[in-house]
Design an enzyme around this catalytic site. Structure first.
Site, PDB file in Angstrom:
ATOM      1  N   ASN A   1       0.815  -1.216   0.000  1.00  0.00           N
ATOM      2  CA  ASN A   1       0.000   0.000   0.000  1.00  0.00           C
ATOM      3  C   ASN A   1       0.849   1.266   0.000  1.00  0.00           C
ATOM      4  O   ASN A   1       2.047   1.242   0.291  1.00  0.00           O
ATOM      5  CB  ASN A   1      -1.017  -0.011   1.149  1.00  0.00           C
ATOM      6  CG  ASN A   1      -0.364  -0.051   2.508  1.00  0.00           C
ATOM      7  OD1 ASN A   1       0.328   0.865   2.885  1.00  0.00           O
ATOM      8  ND2 ASN A   1      -0.592  -1.127   3.252  1.00  0.00           N
TER       9      ASN A   1
ATOM     10  N   HIS B   1      -5.551  -5.885   7.155  1.00  0.00           N
ATOM     11  CA  HIS B   1      -4.204  -5.362   7.376  1.00  0.00           C
ATOM     12  C   HIS B   1      -3.336  -6.468   7.976  1.00  0.00           C
ATOM     13  O   HIS B   1      -3.757  -7.149   8.923  1.00  0.00           O
ATOM     14  CB  HIS B   1      -4.210  -4.220   8.400  1.00  0.00           C
ATOM     15  CG  HIS B   1      -5.028  -3.037   8.016  1.00  0.00           C
ATOM     16  ND1 HIS B   1      -4.473  -1.887   7.484  1.00  0.00           N
ATOM     17  CD2 HIS B   1      -6.366  -2.799   8.099  1.00  0.00           C
ATOM     18  CE1 HIS B   1      -5.429  -1.001   7.260  1.00  0.00           C
ATOM     19  NE2 HIS B   1      -6.585  -1.532   7.623  1.00  0.00           N
TER      20      HIS B   1
ATOM     21  N   GLN C   1     -11.269  -3.238   9.546  1.00  0.00           N
ATOM     22  CA  GLN C   1     -12.318  -2.298   9.933  1.00  0.00           C
ATOM     23  C   GLN C   1     -13.513  -2.605   9.035  1.00  0.00           C
ATOM     24  O   GLN C   1     -13.421  -2.464   7.809  1.00  0.00           O
ATOM     25  CB  GLN C   1     -11.874  -0.844   9.732  1.00  0.00           C
ATOM     26  CG  GLN C   1     -10.869  -0.348  10.748  1.00  0.00           C
ATOM     27  CD  GLN C   1      -9.509  -0.987  10.570  1.00  0.00           C
ATOM     28  OE1 GLN C   1      -8.950  -0.981   9.491  1.00  0.00           O
ATOM     29  NE2 GLN C   1      -8.990  -1.566  11.625  1.00  0.00           N
TER      30      GLN C   1
ATOM     31  N   HIS D   1     -10.944  -5.320   3.412  1.00  0.00           N
ATOM     32  CA  HIS D   1      -9.494  -5.466   3.381  1.00  0.00           C
ATOM     33  C   HIS D   1      -8.963  -5.830   4.759  1.00  0.00           C
ATOM     34  O   HIS D   1      -9.482  -5.386   5.781  1.00  0.00           O
ATOM     35  CB  HIS D   1      -8.789  -4.208   2.847  1.00  0.00           C
ATOM     36  CG  HIS D   1      -9.106  -2.945   3.591  1.00  0.00           C
ATOM     37  ND1 HIS D   1     -10.293  -2.249   3.414  1.00  0.00           N
ATOM     38  CD2 HIS D   1      -8.375  -2.230   4.488  1.00  0.00           C
ATOM     39  CE1 HIS D   1     -10.271  -1.153   4.171  1.00  0.00           C
ATOM     40  NE2 HIS D   1      -9.128  -1.125   4.836  1.00  0.00           N
TER      41      HIS D   1
END
Length: 227
Positions: free
Chosen positions: A31, A107, A92, A105
């Site tokens: 990212n 992390h 989240q 997504h």
């Protein structure tokens, strides 16, 4: 890699050079503004803007399995190649939960220790992190500053990272498809283990029933002898 497809993270295009891991429906990519070194994202593949599941509950059981098998595989590769064993694995799920890009997504954040004081402050940082191209998380960690990677120079940095990660998965085929048989292989492996456990359980059950029957016969024999 295929030149015909365009990948998206929410509405944001992903450059193929950022992608280092791919299965049939999942990719892992570098990212733009990581919170910590080797902080990567794992998402369902989307080839159109806003084309992926936005929240976890929209995903099928099969896609959930594929997503978290990918997360586990990437985590194992980081452990093997970085020697780091502590991680934050986070999601989240929805805007009110701090999701900055409406695209499921996960992390993966390797933790060496000392990045945050206290250590669990990372949860608030992840909550407030901006994962889109306009996000800047360079001041997130107490002891680490990772500049946001922008422009062609930034892309070259991300591409170099992705190249290194890609080398950890020598059988991986990027550009569409990835390791298409990986999920089925894992399912078969665990299915075989489950069947073995069931057979052992049944075998043990038969032995237990036989032992109980012997006890009952023994009791009946003793009662008959008393009479």
């Amino acid at each position: 890699m295929s030149e015909s497809r365009q990948l998206y993270f929410g509405k944001f295009p992903i450059d193929e050079r950022q992608v280092f891991y791919e299965t049939e429906n999942i990719i892992g990519f570098v990212n733009i503004s990581p919170i910590l070194p080797d902080h990567v994202l794992v998402i369902p593949i989307s080839t159109s803007p806003m084309g992926a599941p936005k929240i976890f509950s929209e995903m099928t059981h099969e896609l959930v399995s594929e997503l978290y098998i990918a997360v586990h595989t990437i985590q194992r590769a980081i452990i093997d190649n970085r020697g780091i064993i502590d991680f934050n694995i986070a999601m989240q799920d929805g805007k009110s939960a701090g999701q900055s890009v409406p695209h499921v997504h996960v992390h993966i954040l390797p933790r060496k220790g000392g990045e945050f004081t206290p250590a669990d402050e990372v949860h608030g940082v992840i909550q407030n992190a901006k994962m889109g191209p306009d996000g800047d998380n360079s001041s997130a960690a107490d002891s680490i500053r990772i500049p946001r990677r922008v422009g062609e120079e930034g892309m070259q940095i991300m591409a170099a990272e992705a190249d290194e990660y890609r080398s950890w998965f020598p059988e991986m085929k990027l550009g569409g498809g990835g390791i298409t048989n990986k999920i089925e292989e894992i399912k078969e492996k665990y299915a075989d283990k489950l069947m073995e456990s069931v057979k052992k359980y049944k075998k043990g059950g038969k032995k237990t029933r036989k032992a109980k029957n012997k006890k009952k016969k023994g009791k009946r024999t003793r009662r008959t002898n008393r009479k």
